[in-house]
Design a protein around this motif. Structure first.
Motif, PDB file in Angstrom:
ATOM      1  N   ILE A 192      -5.572  -0.374   4.844  1.00 45.02           N
ATOM      2  CA  ILE A 192      -5.732   0.742   4.539  1.00 45.02           C
ATOM      3  C   ILE A 192      -6.057   1.770   5.571  1.00 45.02           C
ATOM      4  O   ILE A 192      -6.748   1.364   6.557  1.00 45.02           O
ATOM      5  CB  ILE A 192      -7.002   0.971   3.279  1.00 45.02           C
ATOM      6  N   GLU A 193      -5.587   3.241   5.506  1.00 47.75           N
ATOM      7  CA  GLU A 193      -5.828   4.154   6.522  1.00 47.75           C
ATOM      8  C   GLU A 193      -7.299   4.883   6.096  1.00 47.75           C
ATOM      9  O   GLU A 193      -7.793   4.537   4.907  1.00 47.75           O
ATOM     10  CB  GLU A 193      -4.503   5.104   6.393  1.00 47.75           C
ATOM     11  N   ILE A 194      -7.608   5.771   7.053  1.00 48.97           N
ATOM     12  CA  ILE A 194      -8.849   6.577   6.589  1.00 48.97           C
ATOM     13  C   ILE A 194      -8.779   7.451   5.772  1.00 48.97           C
ATOM     14  O   ILE A 194      -9.623   8.042   5.029  1.00 48.97           O
ATOM     15  CB  ILE A 194      -9.631   6.955   7.960  1.00 48.97           C
ATOM     16  N   ARG A 244     -13.686  -2.163  12.389  1.00 49.57           N
ATOM     17  CA  ARG A 244     -14.218  -1.098  11.453  1.00 49.57           C
ATOM     18  C   ARG A 244     -15.706  -1.713  10.672  1.00 49.57           C
ATOM     19  O   ARG A 244     -16.711  -0.968  10.615  1.00 49.57           O
ATOM     20  CB  ARG A 244     -13.377  -0.977  10.048  1.00 49.57           C
ATOM     21  N   GLN A 274      -3.297   4.877  -2.116  1.00 50.90           N
ATOM     22  CA  GLN A 274      -4.457   5.953  -1.552  1.00 50.90           C
ATOM     23  C   GLN A 274      -3.917   7.096  -1.867  1.00 50.90           C
ATOM     24  O   GLN A 274      -2.690   7.744  -1.512  1.00 50.90           O
ATOM     25  CB  GLN A 274      -4.226   5.684   0.126  1.00 50.90           C
ATOM     26  N   TYR A 279     -11.484   1.425   3.074  1.00 53.15           N
ATOM     27  CA  TYR A 279     -10.639   0.851   4.152  1.00 53.15           C
ATOM     28  C   TYR A 279     -11.480   0.134   5.322  1.00 53.15           C
ATOM     29  O   TYR A 279     -10.925  -0.494   6.121  1.00 53.15           O
ATOM     30  CB  TYR A 279     -10.468   2.360   4.847  1.00 53.15           C
ATOM     31  N   ALA A 314      -8.009   3.854  -2.948  1.00 51.46           N
ATOM     32  CA  ALA A 314      -8.422   4.114  -1.555  1.00 51.46           C
ATOM     33  C   ALA A 314      -8.232   5.500  -1.665  1.00 51.46           C
ATOM     34  O   ALA A 314      -7.125   6.260  -1.678  1.00 51.46           O
ATOM     35  CB  ALA A 314      -7.664   3.327  -0.305  1.00 51.46           C
ATOM     36  N   LYS A 343       0.698  -1.161  -0.047  1.00 50.41           N
ATOM     37  CA  LYS A 343       0.070   0.100   0.050  1.00 50.41           C
ATOM     38  C   LYS A 343       0.937   1.213   0.085  1.00 50.41           C
ATOM     39  O   LYS A 343       1.791   1.248   0.668  1.00 50.41           O
ATOM     40  CB  LYS A 343      -0.949   0.018   1.194  1.00 50.41           C
ATOM     41  N   SER A 351      -0.912  -0.394  11.219  1.00 45.61           N
ATOM     42  CA  SER A 351      -1.430  -1.589  11.032  1.00 45.61           C
ATOM     43  C   SER A 351      -0.430  -2.608  11.702  1.00 45.61           C
ATOM     44  O   SER A 351      -0.594  -3.772  11.296  1.00 45.61           O
ATOM     45  CB  SER A 351      -1.977  -2.088   9.557  1.00 45.61           C
ATOM     46  N   GLU A 387     -10.880   5.304  14.363  1.00 48.31           N
ATOM     47  CA  GLU A 387      -9.466   4.967  14.007  1.00 48.31           C
ATOM     48  C   GLU A 387      -8.372   5.320  15.149  1.00 48.31           C
ATOM     49  O   GLU A 387      -7.570   4.517  15.231  1.00 48.31           O
ATOM     50  CB  GLU A 387      -9.109   5.939  12.808  1.00 48.31           C
ATOM     51  N   ASP A 442     -10.640  -3.480   4.631  1.00 46.48           N
ATOM     52  CA  ASP A 442      -9.096  -3.802   4.369  1.00 46.48           C
ATOM     53  C   ASP A 442      -8.403  -3.232   5.589  1.00 46.48           C
ATOM     54  O   ASP A 442      -8.226  -1.890   5.669  1.00 46.48           O
ATOM     55  CB  ASP A 442      -8.444  -3.325   3.066  1.00 46.48           C
TER      56      ASP A 442
END
Length: 551
Positions: free
Chosen positions: A461-463, A410, A338, A455, A359, A272, A305, A395, A458
């Motif tokens: 992935i970040e917000i 999430r 992203q 996100y 993303a 990512k 993560s 988050e 997965d």
């Protein structure tokens, strides 16, 4: 922009009123300053009450203005990356100066005096760093030579001591290191023996690793243009023309290129990436004008993560913003990208072989709503912001957990909130004029809803895309100071050095210490082992030892 300008003007007006009130009270304080005893205060009760009210009004006004200015300036620094108008820049500078004036006035307020004031909780002072060298100055008690009590003549004994630590600064200084290599000659065969010359960062150059590292960090980390550095060095009695410093920057960046390439490979091997870009004015040789180049940033940072892979950032320079550039940069990358809504990334999501997963960034979607809320105080924008804030709270609670845990939480908690938010936005946009800014902000989110909510399913992935935006802050600050790059080659050098310095900072290293270490060893380091000099392979404690020895 107009709304932001009005907000700044309103803040400046409040500052002016607070400063005017301070001046009025200061004149009255000066009138009574020579009176040191309470007996000399005015006898009129009404005068004393008026003085107390004016003092309280000043304190309240200053504290409110300081708090408001800090919030306003903090938001501006966080959200502004591009160039703004000169008028807006001037107003922001005025806010900075006004905040300094208010805080200075607050610090000079007398701790005690002829006006009683409420007891204010004192902030806890941060302890001075333990690694700093200590110098003790002992202040002996005023006793007689025979160490007896001045009142009764009894013998004195030590029962303890009070220690106060004060931070002082030793000015930076240059020194000249002379490398002396004696020559030895054999009396029989006349063979001459001599130690080999030590390697230098720049062949036949007079600059040591610490000086070059300082020049690079000052320019690309502390945002000091070379001509300003030359002026600073001249004040210390060392004549280093800007042209000489420029040669050092160019030659050292070429020396560091193998490390930049290795960092690039490491970044593109991730699953990512965070991506973004920013404009860079570039001088057109011979024309006296500037064009707009671009600095692209690609960040690999999966620490949120629970991934232990070293974080790294890669910068690339291009003379324009054509979509072919990110396609070329990321041709070997496969995984999640992203980024913002730049259309040039679309070909990466649609390429026939190994298309990237898109993303999107909730910070971008939120920012559009936030600007409308600030300008119009829209209740619809406020409600949307409150719903998004709950997503960010989730988050915060799961940062640092493994991907599978993040995904499960999430889906259980953010999933229903996202579904409700989608229904709210769809229902709301139908009631708004298609030409309204609020409708445009909502359509921006709805058009990217699949990428914005990816996100949730997965955990990698970040917000949002904040990792890339943080990496670009140094570029924005540097661009403000040195205005433009001298040529495309200057943009490429900047990209290389931003890569090294940014990666060192992500890995928790002092950029000055890291570059000094690398420049000291890279000239003689075997090329097949150059990876040993990457930021995540360098021992931090050894760097601190080297810096201490050098000092």
């Amino acid at each position: 922009m107009a709304a932001r300008t009005r907000e700044l003007q309103t803040a400046l007006g409040g500052v002016d009123r607070a400063l005017n009130l301070r001046c009025v009270l200061r004149r009255k304080v000066l009138k009574y300053r020579h009176m040191q005893r309470i007996d000399h205060l005015p006898d009129d009760v009404h005068v004393l009450k008026q003085m107390v009210l004016e003092r309280d009004a000043l304190v309240a006004s200053q504290e409110l203005q300081i708090e408001h200015l800090k919030i306003l300036l903090g938001r501006l620094r966080k959200e502004r990356f591009g160039r703004s108008s000169e008028t807006l820049d001037l107003q922001i500078a005025q806010l900075e100066l006004a905040l300094e004036e208010l805080e200075g006035a607050q610090s000079t307020r007398p701790a005690s005096g002829f006006i009683a004031k409420a007891v204010k909780e004192q902030p806890v002072r941060t302890a001075l760093p333990p690694h700093l060298p200590r110098e003790s100055i002992v202040h002996e008690a005023p006793v007689s030579p025979d160490c007896t009590c001045p009142d009764c003549g009894g013998a004195l004994r030590i029962i303890g001591e009070d220690v106060t630590e004060i931070l002082e600064r030793i000015p930076a200084r240059f020194k000249v290191v002379r490398h002396v290599r004696p020559k030895m000659s054999c009396a029989k065969c006349e063979k001459i023996l001599q130690a080999p010359a030590p390697a230098r960062p720049i062949e036949r150059g007079m600059a040591g690793a610490s000086v070059i590292a300082h020049v690079l960090v000052s320019k690309y980390c502390d945002h000091q243009p070379l001509y300003r550095q030359s002026q600073i060095y001249a004040r210390e009695g060392v004549d280093l023309p800007r042209s000489t410093l420029a040669e050092w920057v160019g030659q050292s960046s070429a020396l560091l290129e193998p490390l930049v390439e290795l960092i690039g490979r490491h970044v593109l091997q991730g699953q990512k990436l965070h991506a973004d870009d920013t404009p860079v004015p570039v001088l057109c040789p011979g024309k006296g004008t500037t064009k707009t180049g671009r600095l692209w940033v690609y960040v690999r940072d999966d620490r949120a993560s629970a991934d232990t892979t070293p974080p790294a950032v890669l910068f690339r320079y291009t003379p324009d913003r054509k979509a072919v550039h990110p396609q070329q940069h990321l041709r070997t990358f496969t995984g999640v990208l992203q980024a913002d809504a730049y259309a040039g990334f679309n070909a990466l999501y649609e390429r026939p072989v190994n298309p990237l997963l898109e993303a999107a960034c909730w910070a971008h979607a939120r920012r559009k709503l936030y600007d409308i809320h600030v300008a119009t105080d829209s209740p619809i924008a406020r409600e949307a912001l409150e719903r998004i804030a709950v997503l960010y709270q989730i988050e915060e609670q799961i940062r640092g957990r493994p991907p599978d845990e993040r995904m499960a939480i999430r889906q259980a908690r953010a999933g229903p909130l996202l579904d409700d938010l989608y229904r709210f936005l769809v229902a709301t946009v139908r009631t708004l004029s298609k030409k309204s800014e609020l409708a445009g902000a909502i359509r921006y989110a709805l058009a990217r809803w699949k990428a914005l909510t990816r996100y949730k399913d997965d955990g990698r992935i970040e917000i949002d895309n904040s990792a890339a935006e943080r990496a670009l802050r140094a570029v924005a600050l540097g661009r403000k100071n040195y205005l433009f790059a001298g040529a495309d080659s200057g943009g490429e050098r900047a990209a290389a050095l931003y890569t090294l310095i940014g990666t060192a900072k992500l890995c928790g290293l002092n950029p000055q210490a890291y570059l000094e270490h690398v420049l000291t060893h890279i000239a003689e380091h075997p090329i097949n082992r150059v990876a040993e000099l990457l930021p995540w392979n360098v021992n931090i404690s050894s760097l601190l030892v080297e810096r201490k020895d050098a000092a």
